[in-house]
Write an enzyme that holds these catalytic residues in place. Structure first.
Site, PDB file in Angstrom:
ATOM      1  N   LYS A   1       0.826  -1.214   0.000  1.00 14.81           N
ATOM      2  CA  LYS A   1       0.000   0.000   0.000  1.00 14.81           C
ATOM      3  C   LYS A   1       0.865   1.270   0.000  1.00 14.81           C
ATOM      4  O   LYS A   1       2.077   1.203   0.248  1.00 14.81           O
ATOM      5  CB  LYS A   1      -0.942  -0.050   1.214  1.00 14.81           C
TER       6      LYS A   1
ATOM      7  N   TYR B   1     -12.237  -2.479  -4.034  1.00 17.82           N
ATOM      8  CA  TYR B   1     -12.787  -2.663  -2.686  1.00 17.82           C
ATOM      9  C   TYR B   1     -14.322  -2.639  -2.669  1.00 17.82           C
ATOM     10  O   TYR B   1     -14.913  -2.346  -1.622  1.00 17.82           O
ATOM     11  CB  TYR B   1     -12.231  -1.600  -1.738  1.00 17.82           C
TER      12      TYR B   1
ATOM     13  N   PHE C   1     -15.825   3.000   6.744  1.00 16.82           N
ATOM     14  CA  PHE C   1     -14.450   3.409   6.437  1.00 16.82           C
ATOM     15  C   PHE C   1     -14.140   3.425   4.934  1.00 16.82           C
ATOM     16  O   PHE C   1     -13.009   3.709   4.535  1.00 16.82           O
ATOM     17  CB  PHE C   1     -13.458   2.486   7.163  1.00 16.82           C
TER      18      PHE C   1
ATOM     19  N   ARG D   1      -1.677 -14.307   4.315  1.00 19.90           N
ATOM     20  CA  ARG D   1      -2.435 -13.689   5.430  1.00 19.90           C
ATOM     21  C   ARG D   1      -1.650 -13.834   6.738  1.00 19.90           C
ATOM     22  O   ARG D   1      -1.641 -12.926   7.568  1.00 19.90           O
ATOM     23  CB  ARG D   1      -3.821 -14.333   5.572  1.00 19.90           C
TER      24      ARG D   1
ATOM     25  N   THR E   1      -5.475  -7.053  10.610  1.00 22.75           N
ATOM     26  CA  THR E   1      -5.809  -5.800   9.918  1.00 22.75           C
ATOM     27  C   THR E   1      -5.352  -4.575  10.710  1.00 22.75           C
ATOM     28  O   THR E   1      -4.787  -3.639  10.159  1.00 22.75           O
ATOM     29  CB  THR E   1      -7.341  -5.733   9.702  1.00 22.75           C
TER      30      THR E   1
ATOM     31  N   ARG F   1       2.524  -6.290   9.127  1.00 25.61           N
ATOM     32  CA  ARG F   1       1.792  -5.148   9.682  1.00 25.61           C
ATOM     33  C   ARG F   1       2.355  -4.733  11.040  1.00 25.61           C
ATOM     34  O   ARG F   1       2.425  -3.535  11.344  1.00 25.61           O
ATOM     35  CB  ARG F   1       0.302  -5.469   9.747  1.00 25.61           C
TER      36      ARG F   1
ATOM     37  N   ASN G   1      -2.047   0.421   6.644  1.00 26.82           N
ATOM     38  CA  ASN G   1      -1.605  -0.858   7.218  1.00 26.82           C
ATOM     39  C   ASN G   1      -0.748  -1.706   6.266  1.00 26.82           C
ATOM     40  O   ASN G   1      -0.740  -2.929   6.356  1.00 26.82           O
ATOM     41  CB  ASN G   1      -2.794  -1.624   7.815  1.00 26.82           C
TER      42      ASN G   1
ATOM     43  N   HIS H   1      -2.183  -5.347   1.429  1.00 24.32           N
ATOM     44  CA  HIS H   1      -3.449  -6.045   1.187  1.00 24.32           C
ATOM     45  C   HIS H   1      -3.110  -7.471   0.795  1.00 24.32           C
ATOM     46  O   HIS H   1      -2.111  -7.706   0.105  1.00 24.32           O
ATOM     47  CB  HIS H   1      -4.224  -5.395   0.031  1.00 24.32           C
TER      48      HIS H   1
ATOM     49  N   GLU I   1      -9.460 -10.818  -7.666  1.00 26.38           N
ATOM     50  CA  GLU I   1      -8.509  -9.716  -7.480  1.00 26.38           C
ATOM     51  C   GLU I   1      -7.341  -9.807  -8.461  1.00 26.38           C
ATOM     52  O   GLU I   1      -6.860  -8.783  -8.956  1.00 26.38           O
ATOM     53  CB  GLU I   1      -8.010  -9.720  -6.028  1.00 26.38           C
TER      54      GLU I   1
HETATM   55  P1  GDP Z   1      -7.831  -6.857   5.429  1.00 27.60           P
HETATM   56  O1  GDP Z   1      -8.337  -7.985   4.571  1.00 27.60           O
HETATM   57  O2  GDP Z   1      -7.054  -7.333   6.625  1.00 27.60           O
HETATM   58  O3  GDP Z   1      -7.048  -5.818   4.638  1.00 27.60           O
HETATM   59  O4  GDP Z   1      -9.097  -6.104   6.041  1.00 27.60           O
HETATM   60  P2  GDP Z   1     -10.566  -5.843   5.427  1.00 27.60           P
HETATM   61  O5  GDP Z   1     -10.746  -6.544   4.124  1.00 27.60           O
HETATM   62  O6  GDP Z   1     -11.548  -6.086   6.505  1.00 27.60           O
HETATM   63  O7  GDP Z   1     -10.568  -4.267   5.167  1.00 27.60           O
HETATM   64  C1  GDP Z   1      -9.909  -3.695   4.050  1.00 27.60           C
HETATM   65  C2  GDP Z   1      -9.088  -2.508   4.535  1.00 27.60           C
HETATM   66  O8  GDP Z   1      -9.977  -1.511   5.029  1.00 27.60           O
HETATM   67  C3  GDP Z   1      -8.159  -2.823   5.714  1.00 27.60           C
HETATM   68  O9  GDP Z   1      -6.894  -3.312   5.326  1.00 27.60           O
HETATM   69  C4  GDP Z   1      -8.034  -1.482   6.392  1.00 27.60           C
HETATM   70  O10 GDP Z   1      -7.037  -0.662   5.784  1.00 27.60           O
HETATM   71  C5  GDP Z   1      -9.399  -0.866   6.157  1.00 27.60           C
HETATM   72  N1  GDP Z   1     -10.261  -1.105   7.343  1.00 27.60           N
HETATM   73  C6  GDP Z   1     -10.836  -2.260   7.717  1.00 27.60           C
HETATM   74  N2  GDP Z   1     -11.558  -2.128   8.852  1.00 27.60           N
HETATM   75  C7  GDP Z   1     -11.431  -0.827   9.189  1.00 27.60           C
HETATM   76  C8  GDP Z   1     -11.954  -0.049  10.253  1.00 27.60           C
HETATM   77  O11 GDP Z   1     -12.678  -0.523  11.140  1.00 27.60           O
HETATM   78  N3  GDP Z   1     -11.613   1.279  10.273  1.00 27.60           N
HETATM   79  C9  GDP Z   1     -10.800   1.833   9.304  1.00 27.60           C
HETATM   80  N4  GDP Z   1     -10.514   3.136   9.384  1.00 27.60           N
HETATM   81  N5  GDP Z   1     -10.283   1.128   8.290  1.00 27.60           N
HETATM   82  C10 GDP Z   1     -10.600  -0.181   8.221  1.00 27.60           C
HETATM   83 MG    MG Z   2      -9.758  -7.987   3.072  1.00 28.84          MG
END
Ligand code: GDP
Ligand code: MG
Length: 143
Positions: free
Chosen positions: A11, A51, A59, A87, A93, A104, A114, A117, A128
């Site tokens: 990222k 996304y 968010f 992962r 996350t 991370r 973070n 992805h 993807e």
């Molecule tokens: P990942 O698969 O671990 O990347 O997480 P997700 O697919 O749930 O979410 C996609 C991305 O959205 C995450 O990597 C974070 O950067 C962001 N994100 C997810 N949950 C939150 C949240 O509760 N608050 C905020 N600000 N960002 C979030």
């Molecule tokens: Mg995800």
């Protein structure tokens, strides 16, 4: 375990910190091979489409603005159990909850910035990978 492919994105925060090489190194050291890679500046439409599953989440807007705030490095990782292995290497996350030694925990600033992805399932990985790469751009790395 079967050989799989997964989509990984370094990222904008991690690209800006110049830790692209360190992150790619972790994938390689864990036995994953790079089957395709490119640096790109995502447009708003690119980030929103990628996304799309999160479009109703509170968010979403912040996530899209963050993902277009600078270039990203997108790669396809190939290897045994690549989806789960990636992962595990990434960590949780929220970097505050990420296990020590994960990408991370070591490179991420916040839940928004973070560092990486990674696809969360084989089904997501297929979608993807197709979002960023044509079949002809994928190199088979495992025999
Ligand atoms: P990942 O698969 O671990 O990347 O997480 P997700 O697919 O749930 O979410 C996609 C991305 O959205 C995450 O990597 C974070 O950067 C962001 N994100 C997810 N949950 C939150 C949240 O509760 N608050 C905020 N600000 N960002 C979030
Ligand atoms: Mg995800």
């Amino acid at each position: 375990m079967a050989v799989e492919r997964t989509l990984s994105i370094i990222k904008p925060d991690a690209v800006a910190k110049n830790v692209v090489g360190q992150i790619l190194s972790r994938f390689e050291q864990a036995g994953l091979s790079i089957a395709a890679a490119k640096m790109v500046q995502l447009s708003q439409a690119d980030a929103e489409g990628f996304y799309a599953e999160h479009k109703e989440r509170p968010f979403f807007k912040d996530l899209v603005s963050f993902m277009i705030s600078g270039p990203v490095v997108v790669q396809v990782l190939e290897g045994e159990g690549a989806v789960l292995k990636n992962r595990d290497l990434m960590g949780a996350t929220n970097p505050k909850e990420a296990a020590a030694g994960t990408i991370r925990a070591d490179f991420a600033e916040s839940i928004d910035a973070n560092a990486v992805h990674g696809s969360d399932s084989a089904t997501s990985a297929a979608r993807e990978i197709g979002y960023f790469f044509a079949e002809t751009e994928l190199c088979q790395r495992t025999r």
